[in-house]
Design a protein around this motif. Sequence first.
Motif, PDB file in Angstrom:
ATOM      1  N   VAL A   1       0.815  -1.215   0.000  1.00 32.69           N
ATOM      2  CA  VAL A   1       0.000   0.000   0.000  1.00 32.69           C
ATOM      3  C   VAL A   1       0.850   1.267   0.000  1.00 32.69           C
ATOM      4  O   VAL A   1       0.576   2.220  -0.743  1.00 32.69           O
ATOM      5  CB  VAL A   1      -0.953   0.006   1.215  1.00 32.69           C
ATOM      6  CG1 VAL A   1      -1.647   1.351   1.365  1.00 32.69           C
ATOM      7  CG2 VAL A   1      -1.969  -1.109   1.093  1.00 32.69           C
TER       8      VAL A   1
ATOM      9  N   VAL B   1       0.592   4.534  -2.738  1.00 35.25           N
ATOM     10  CA  VAL B   1      -0.027   5.696  -2.109  1.00 35.25           C
ATOM     11  C   VAL B   1       0.993   6.812  -1.915  1.00 35.25           C
ATOM     12  O   VAL B   1       0.725   7.982  -2.234  1.00 35.25           O
ATOM     13  CB  VAL B   1      -0.681   5.306  -0.764  1.00 35.25           C
ATOM     14  CG1 VAL B   1      -1.142   6.549  -0.012  1.00 35.25           C
ATOM     15  CG2 VAL B   1      -1.856   4.368  -0.998  1.00 35.25           C
ATOM     16  N   SER B   2       2.166   6.469  -1.385  1.00 38.67           N
ATOM     17  CA  SER B   2       3.197   7.484  -1.174  1.00 38.67           C
ATOM     18  C   SER B   2       3.665   8.078  -2.500  1.00 38.67           C
ATOM     19  O   SER B   2       3.869   9.287  -2.616  1.00 38.67           O
ATOM     20  CB  SER B   2       4.386   6.878  -0.422  1.00 38.67           C
ATOM     21  OG  SER B   2       3.997   6.428   0.857  1.00 38.67           O
TER      22      SER B   2
ATOM     23  N   GLU C   1      -0.480  10.374   6.168  1.00 40.75           N
ATOM     24  CA  GLU C   1      -0.288   9.021   6.683  1.00 40.75           C
ATOM     25  C   GLU C   1      -0.106   8.966   8.200  1.00 40.75           C
ATOM     26  O   GLU C   1      -0.014   7.885   8.769  1.00 40.75           O
ATOM     27  CB  GLU C   1       0.901   8.367   5.970  1.00 40.75           C
ATOM     28  CG  GLU C   1       0.628   8.176   4.483  1.00 40.75           C
ATOM     29  CD  GLU C   1       1.748   7.527   3.712  1.00 40.75           C
ATOM     30  OE1 GLU C   1       1.557   7.253   2.516  1.00 40.75           O
ATOM     31  OE2 GLU C   1       2.837   7.301   4.293  1.00 40.75           O
TER      32      GLU C   1
END
Length: 434
Positions: A164, A168-169, A192
Amino acid sequence: MRNSLSDAADTPDADRKLFRKAAWRLMPFLFVCYLFAQVDRMNIAFAKLDMLDDLGFSEAVYGLGAGVFFIGYVLFEVPSNMLLRRYGAHRWLARIMVSWGLVSAGMMFVQTPMQFYIMRFLLGMAEAGFFPGVIFYLTGWFTREHRGRMTAAFMTAIAVAGVVVGPVSGAVLHHFHELGGYAGWQWLFLIEGVPSVLLGLATLYCLPVSPERARWLTPQEAARLNALLQAEREGVDDTPVRQALRGARLWILSGIYACYGMSFFGFVFWLPTIIKSSGVADPLSIGLISAIPWGVAIVAMCGVGAYVDRRQNTRPVLMALSVAAAAGWAASPWVADSVSASMAVLSIAMFGLMASLPVFWNLPTAAYQGASAAVAIAVITSVGNAPGLVSPYIVGWIKTLTSRLDVAMYMFAAASLLAVALLACLSERPAPRR
């Protein structure tokens, strides 16, 4: 009338349903909590892709900052686990998660190397005790027959986070750059970090202290669960804390876990850099590619954990997995210029390492109980994270001098082989009750 313990042989299906009920009530929430713990650990590796240029940090500064996290973590690991035992899992785990979420989000304001080091130290101090606390907590809900699968399910969050956090990053770095005047890496820490705070508050309502306090168990179910756990504890020596600390077994286990830690931090802190050095420049592409070995890890952790639970062959499986991890790391420098080949051999290393982590915890949780279990688990976790103190800095220093990671990959392979040697010195059977 038969007591609850004497009914054990007649009700195996009922017992399995009872443990399954506990698993469905506890494990999804613990999984999500650990997922965000890993996200808040791993995002520094992706923030690094832009953060170093924006702030003028060298690779060595990054490596030292990554390692400083583990000073706070190691120093506060054992005290944190003892306080968890005193105040209760739901309260102490809530405190841990709220504090690490706030510190992680606060990383967006870092501007100097010293601020970077301080915030990383505080993040480690805040997170200390979460993992060993959960492992200790699970011993109050599941017998050894089920604990391996529960630990594997919990620790699979590490691999899922790897899947993930990359995409996402990468997407945050790609799409949020300069939004509102903040860099993409600053948004990364904020986006986050906040969920951990919210999950910490939810912990107060979602984690019962013990089976007796679980509103979703009947009094009969709680009594039955405690009877099964007590029957297992009667076969294990309740070693005093001081005696446990002096025993060779504890330090061999700690050494094995430290070998895993050396290899694990190679993935956490340097996988995006390894991918970038193979010729991939776009942060989003790096994030997507990094998900490949972590995806392999998910399959490995679930499959191997279930296999060992059925066969109860922990030590031989751990030795084979460590050999696989060593082979993958040793082959990686030879294919560093090819993205596909590099991901293939690193996936082998990831398979061996990540499948080992949940299986390993069968050994200490079978050998210790009570206060000695809380201390032993915390000590093993502290020593296992000790490579995080020096490994990132050494690798950063090597890369600064040579612009390559070959030596570091061989170092990770050697650590995996050392784990094999230590496992060969260890008896899988816990000490008998005296």
